[in-house]
Design a protein around this motif. Structure first.
Motif, short mmCIF file in Angstrom:
data_model
loop_
_atom_site.label_atom_id
_atom_site.label_comp_id
_atom_site.label_asym_id
_atom_site.label_seq_id
_atom_site.Cartn_x
_atom_site.Cartn_y
_atom_site.Cartn_z
N ARG A 142 7.39 49.31 41.03
CA ARG A 142 6.42 50.39 40.81
C ARG A 142 5.89 50.33 39.38
O ARG A 142 4.68 50.39 39.14
CB ARG A 142 7.06 51.74 41.09
N ASN A 143 6.79 50.19 38.41
CA ASN A 143 6.37 50.14 37.00
C ASN A 143 5.51 48.91 36.73
O ASN A 143 4.53 48.99 35.99
CB ASN A 143 7.60 50.16 36.08
N SER A 144 5.86 47.79 37.34
CA SER A 144 5.08 46.57 37.15
C SER A 144 3.66 46.73 37.71
O SER A 144 2.68 46.33 37.09
CB SER A 144 5.77 45.37 37.81
N VAL A 145 3.56 47.31 38.90
CA VAL A 145 2.24 47.54 39.51
C VAL A 145 1.42 48.49 38.65
O VAL A 145 0.24 48.26 38.38
CB VAL A 145 2.37 48.08 40.96
N ARG A 146 2.04 49.56 38.18
CA ARG A 146 1.31 50.52 37.33
C ARG A 146 0.81 49.85 36.06
O ARG A 146 -0.33 50.06 35.65
CB ARG A 146 2.21 51.70 36.99
N GLU A 147 1.67 49.07 35.42
CA GLU A 147 1.25 48.40 34.19
C GLU A 147 0.12 47.41 34.47
O GLU A 147 -0.83 47.32 33.70
CB GLU A 147 2.43 47.67 33.55
N ALA A 148 0.23 46.67 35.56
CA ALA A 148 -0.80 45.68 35.89
C ALA A 148 -2.14 46.36 36.16
O ALA A 148 -3.18 45.91 35.67
CB ALA A 148 -0.37 44.85 37.10
N PHE A 149 -2.13 47.44 36.91
CA PHE A 149 -3.39 48.05 37.34
C PHE A 149 -3.90 49.12 36.40
O PHE A 149 -5.10 49.34 36.34
CB PHE A 149 -3.26 48.59 38.76
N PHE A 150 -3.02 49.80 35.66
CA PHE A 150 -3.50 50.87 34.78
C PHE A 150 -3.67 50.43 33.34
O PHE A 150 -4.29 51.13 32.56
CB PHE A 150 -2.58 52.09 34.85
#
Length: 186
Positions: A142-150
């Motif tokens: 979840r944190n990786s996806v958030r960092e990648a997209f946000f």
């Protein structure tokens, strides 16, 4: 997807296709229906009201010039527009890399005090569904996806931060996106 949502998606598809044929009225209606959502995406990623407004303007200039390339068989209009918005915001973030937040998770706490289209977009049902689907992911993914997209972090940056091999990070993101798609489509 409910009948109403399907109809909304089809209407947006139609408006985007008409805008691709230089239909100014369709473009205006598309803007009216989607600008608050896209502004919310920009504001959430950029955390600056003025920058988000500038990027939103760039988005709709691009839409006017590239709407003809939209293919409803590949993605819905809102997906196409959101992806365009995300990419434009990432471009802006990469131009100003030194201004990125130390902790990308702090974006969740970013608040625009003024009532704006972004506040309306964040309160929307789609935003809540996305947040619920993100919460269903494993914390590290979840944190990786958030960092990648946000924040626009690259696979290499994420792999380094999480101290995992590059291939592992790519797999996490790919599987997480597939889980999100399944969750959002249900």
């Amino acid at each position: 997807m409910t009948v109403t949502r399907v109809a909304e998606h089809e209407e947006l598809n139609r408006l985007l296709q008409q805008a691709g044929r230089s239909d100014q009225q369709a473009f205006g209606e598309l803007y009216r229906r989607t600008s608050s959502k896209l502004f919310g995406v920009c504001l959430r990623m950029l955390r600056d009201h003025g920058a988000a407004e500038e990027v939103l303007q760039e988005i709709y200039i691009t839409v006017w010039h590239r709407a003809a390339s939209f293919d409803a068989a590949k993605a819905s209009a809102i997906t196409w527009l959101t992806t365009l918005s995300r990419n434009k915001a990432i471009d802006r973030l990469r131009q100003h890399r030194e201004e990125l937040p130390d902790d990308p998770r702090s974006l969740e706490d970013a608040v625009d005090e003024l009532p704006s289209p972004a506040a309306q977009a964040q309160a929307s049902q789609e935003h809540r569904r996305l947040a619920d689907c993100l919460d269903a992911l494993e914390p590290q993914q979840r944190n990786s996806v958030r960092e990648a997209f946000f924040t626009g972090a690259t696979y290499n940056e994420l792999a380094t931060r999480c101290q995992v091999p590059l291939g592992t990070m790519k797999s996490w993101i790919r599987r997480s996106l597939m889980q999100l798609r399944t969750c959002l489509d249900s």
